[in-house]
Motif scaffolding. Structure first.
Motif, mmCIF file in Angstrom:
data_model
loop_
_atom_site.group_PDB
_atom_site.id
_atom_site.type_symbol
_atom_site.label_atom_id
_atom_site.label_comp_id
_atom_site.label_asym_id
_atom_site.label_seq_id
_atom_site.Cartn_x
_atom_site.Cartn_y
_atom_site.Cartn_z
ATOM 1 N N ASN A 105 0.898 -1.190 -0.126
ATOM 2 C CA ASN A 105 -0.074 0.368 -0.207
ATOM 3 C C ASN A 105 1.146 1.302 -0.101
ATOM 4 O O ASN A 105 2.372 0.802 0.009
ATOM 5 C CB ASN A 105 -1.266 0.416 1.230
ATOM 6 C CG ASN A 105 -1.929 -1.076 1.284
ATOM 7 O OD1 ASN A 105 -2.432 -1.300 0.192
ATOM 8 N ND2 ASN A 105 -2.642 -1.322 2.023
ATOM 9 N N PHE A 106 0.881 2.301 -0.013
ATOM 10 C CA PHE A 106 1.187 3.751 -0.270
ATOM 11 C C PHE A 106 -0.085 4.835 0.973
ATOM 12 O O PHE A 106 -1.010 4.886 0.695
ATOM 13 C CB PHE A 106 1.424 3.813 -1.342
ATOM 14 C CG PHE A 106 2.361 3.785 -2.447
ATOM 15 C CD1 PHE A 106 3.537 4.427 -1.940
ATOM 16 C CD2 PHE A 106 1.685 2.705 -2.545
ATOM 17 C CE1 PHE A 106 4.919 3.815 -3.146
ATOM 18 C CE2 PHE A 106 3.028 2.376 -3.260
ATOM 19 C CZ PHE A 106 4.339 2.625 -3.466
ATOM 20 N N ILE A 107 0.694 5.382 1.402
ATOM 21 C CA ILE A 107 0.142 6.462 2.072
ATOM 22 C C ILE A 107 0.911 8.221 1.341
ATOM 23 O O ILE A 107 1.933 8.221 0.568
ATOM 24 C CB ILE A 107 0.616 6.692 3.905
ATOM 25 C CG1 ILE A 107 2.520 6.828 3.798
ATOM 26 C CG2 ILE A 107 0.503 5.470 4.789
ATOM 27 C CD1 ILE A 107 2.932 8.153 4.586
ATOM 28 N N THR A 108 -0.418 8.695 1.674
ATOM 29 C CA THR A 108 0.271 10.144 1.829
ATOM 30 C C THR A 108 0.528 10.601 2.645
ATOM 31 O O THR A 108 -0.130 11.011 3.800
ATOM 32 C CB THR A 108 -1.244 10.372 0.465
ATOM 33 O OG1 THR A 108 -0.422 12.422 0.429
ATOM 34 C CG2 THR A 108 -2.377 10.705 1.164
ATOM 35 N N ALA A 109 2.344 11.474 2.597
ATOM 36 C CA ALA A 109 1.489 12.713 3.871
ATOM 37 C C ALA A 109 1.439 13.559 3.957
ATOM 38 O O ALA A 109 0.974 14.923 3.315
ATOM 39 C CB ALA A 109 3.210 13.238 3.874
ATOM 40 N N THR A 110 0.607 14.005 5.168
ATOM 41 C CA THR A 110 -0.282 15.064 5.244
ATOM 42 C C THR A 110 0.480 16.677 5.506
ATOM 43 O O THR A 110 1.236 16.166 6.308
ATOM 44 C CB THR A 110 -1.460 15.172 5.947
ATOM 45 O OG1 THR A 110 -1.803 14.494 7.340
ATOM 46 C CG2 THR A 110 -2.663 14.186 5.433
ATOM 47 N N GLY A 111 -0.574 18.226 5.764
ATOM 48 C CA GLY A 111 0.131 19.224 5.673
ATOM 49 C C GLY A 111 1.672 19.770 5.014
ATOM 50 O O GLY A 111 2.204 20.184 5.794
ATOM 51 N N MET A 112 2.003 19.022 4.229
ATOM 52 C CA MET A 112 3.305 19.420 3.444
ATOM 53 C C MET A 112 2.158 19.845 1.440
ATOM 54 O O MET A 112 2.516 21.430 1.677
ATOM 55 C CB MET A 112 3.963 18.586 2.958
ATOM 56 C CG MET A 112 4.794 17.579 3.708
ATOM 57 S SD MET A 112 5.410 15.842 2.681
ATOM 58 C CE MET A 112 6.064 15.324 4.179
ATOM 59 N N VAL A 113 0.854 19.476 1.610
ATOM 60 C CA VAL A 113 0.838 20.354 0.264
ATOM 61 C C VAL A 113 -0.945 20.073 0.470
ATOM 62 O O VAL A 113 -1.453 20.815 0.153
ATOM 63 C CB VAL A 113 0.581 19.283 -1.528
ATOM 64 C CG1 VAL A 113 -0.162 19.529 -1.980
ATOM 65 C CG2 VAL A 113 1.879 19.210 -1.499
ATOM 66 N N HIS A 114 -1.511 19.064 0.828
ATOM 67 C CA HIS A 114 -3.027 18.654 1.667
ATOM 68 C C HIS A 114 -2.843 18.036 2.887
ATOM 69 O O HIS A 114 -2.265 18.054 3.445
ATOM 70 C CB HIS A 114 -3.435 17.603 0.804
ATOM 71 C CG HIS A 114 -3.037 16.065 0.838
ATOM 72 N ND1 HIS A 114 -1.545 15.918 0.946
ATOM 73 C CD2 HIS A 114 -3.675 15.445 1.247
ATOM 74 C CE1 HIS A 114 -2.078 14.746 0.579
ATOM 75 N NE2 HIS A 114 -2.805 14.765 1.758
ATOM 76 N N ASP A 115 -4.286 18.955 3.341
ATOM 77 C CA ASP A 115 -4.627 18.125 4.646
ATOM 78 C C ASP A 115 -5.797 17.159 4.192
ATOM 79 O O ASP A 115 -6.412 16.914 3.062
ATOM 80 C CB ASP A 115 -5.428 18.890 5.527
ATOM 81 C CG ASP A 115 -4.534 19.893 6.342
ATOM 82 O OD1 ASP A 115 -3.491 20.009 5.941
ATOM 83 O OD2 ASP A 115 -4.954 20.922 6.594
ATOM 84 N N VAL A 116 -6.263 16.056 5.109
ATOM 85 C CA VAL A 116 -7.482 15.338 4.954
ATOM 86 C C VAL A 116 -8.608 15.556 6.046
ATOM 87 O O VAL A 116 -7.553 15.212 7.090
ATOM 88 C CB VAL A 116 -6.694 13.509 4.442
ATOM 89 C CG1 VAL A 116 -8.142 12.659 4.334
ATOM 90 C CG2 VAL A 116 -6.425 13.498 3.353
ATOM 91 N N LEU A 117 -9.736 15.489 6.082
ATOM 92 C CA LEU A 117 -10.823 16.048 6.741
ATOM 93 C C LEU A 117 -10.966 14.300 6.764
ATOM 94 O O LEU A 117 -11.883 13.894 6.001
ATOM 95 C CB LEU A 117 -11.674 16.331 6.146
ATOM 96 C CG LEU A 117 -11.167 17.967 6.698
ATOM 97 C CD1 LEU A 117 -12.715 19.088 5.974
ATOM 98 C CD2 LEU A 117 -11.143 18.235 7.860
ATOM 99 N N ASP A 118 -11.189 13.502 7.536
ATOM 100 C CA ASP A 118 -12.143 12.212 8.281
ATOM 101 C C ASP A 118 -12.673 12.120 8.908
ATOM 102 O O ASP A 118 -13.022 11.931 10.150
ATOM 103 C CB ASP A 118 -10.487 11.204 8.272
ATOM 104 C CG ASP A 118 -10.610 9.765 8.658
ATOM 105 O OD1 ASP A 118 -11.792 9.220 8.561
ATOM 106 O OD2 ASP A 118 -9.664 9.473 9.026
ATOM 107 N N VAL A 119 -13.852 11.221 7.919
ATOM 108 C CA VAL A 119 -15.470 11.178 8.453
ATOM 109 C C VAL A 119 -16.061 9.917 8.845
ATOM 110 O O VAL A 119 -15.255 8.636 7.674
ATOM 111 C CB VAL A 119 -16.381 12.247 8.638
ATOM 112 C CG1 VAL A 119 -15.852 13.614 8.566
ATOM 113 C CG2 VAL A 119 -16.818 12.013 6.722
ATOM 114 N N PRO A 120 -16.815 9.325 9.735
ATOM 115 C CA PRO A 120 -17.414 8.458 9.388
ATOM 116 C C PRO A 120 -18.064 7.923 8.473
ATOM 117 O O PRO A 120 -18.549 8.905 7.440
ATOM 118 C CB PRO A 120 -18.368 8.159 10.749
ATOM 119 C CG PRO A 120 -18.258 9.237 12.297
ATOM 120 C CD PRO A 120 -17.215 10.084 11.210
#
Length: 254
Positions: A105-120
């Motif tokens: 799998n691959f992860i993407t590091a947040t806070g560099m270019v993008h953030d992610v809002l993660d919800v149910p």
């Protein structure tokens, strides 16, 4: 998912049933084979959109590919402790990783270019429909997991991880503090120092992470989505007494 009768309180505030997202979005098979067959091109598309990537663990049956006994987040964490500096959008490097680690799998590091809002998941689907109906620009959106209560919807946004005014920085530790979870139940904001899996990814139990809206969509300001997402999460948290408000959706580190 059933018809939802009796599951939620306060249904008078919900959108009419006929205006819901198409049923194929909610009930489509969780077969990730079509995305898996395009794995490398999807990863390159994500990197081309500016999402920095790094290799992550993958499922081995119901276990994790890492050597940690009883891994608490199987197939959901990077393989290197240096994932923040390792993350890249370099096409040649991602091709080498993808070809050399065909199951990763691959992860993407947040806070560099993008953030992610993660919800149910269900709260996110309601919010997504409301946002689109209002004509609000929504960026890439990914679905993680399944419909058994553990599914999540990931809204990719522009980053606010390094604002000029540090008082505006809302750290990803938000999801770890009970006093803030009462105000923002079910919402995780991944920014500086955090990460999420990027599609396509495989999880234990034949689950996965896939795009609902691809990385070709421009990244919006997270504040344009926040009120709708927070409202949807609050209503679903009140509806589901079994919702664990304090469990982070993604680890902050290995």
């Amino acid at each position: 998912m059933g018809d939802g009768k009796g599951r939620y309180r306060g249904t008078e505030n919900r959108l009419p049933r006929e205006s819901r997202l198409p049923q194929w979005l909610r009930r489509r098979p969780r077969d990730t084979e079509p995305e898996d067959s395009r794995r490398e091109s999807l990863l390159l598309a994500a990197a081309g959109a500016g999402l920095p990537l790094a290799p992550a663990a993958y499922p081995v049956a119901y276990r994790c590919s890492c050597d940690r006994i009883g891994c608490p987040t199987p197939a959901m964490h990077p393989v290197s402790f240096a994932w923040q500096t390792q993350s890249t959008t370099d096409r040649a490097q991602i091709e080498r990783w993808a070809q050399g680690q065909p199951e990763a799998n691959f992860i993407t590091a947040t806070g560099m270019v993008h953030d992610v809002l993660d919800v149910p998941l269900e709260a996110g689907l309601d919010a997504l429909e409301r946002l689109l109906e209002r004509g609000i620009e929504v960026g890439p959106v990914a679905e993680s997991g399944g419909t058994g209560g553990d599914g999540r919807l990931l809204f990719f946004t522009a980053t606010r991880g390094t604002p000029e005014d540090e008082d505006e920085w809302w750290p990803c530790e938000l999801d770890c503090h009970p006093e803030t979870m009462d105000e923002h139940p079910g919402l995780r904001w991944h920014c500086r120092g955090s990460y999420v899996l990027v599609p396509p990814a495989r999880l234990p139990g034949d689950l996965g992470v896939h795009w609902v809206r691809g990385p070709e969509h421009p990244l919006p300001d997270p504040l344009t989505l926040l009120e709708t997402l927070t409202d949807a999460c609050a209503r679903y948290a009140g509806d589901d007494e079994e919702l664990n408000r304090h469990a982070p959706a993604w680890p902050l580190g290995r």
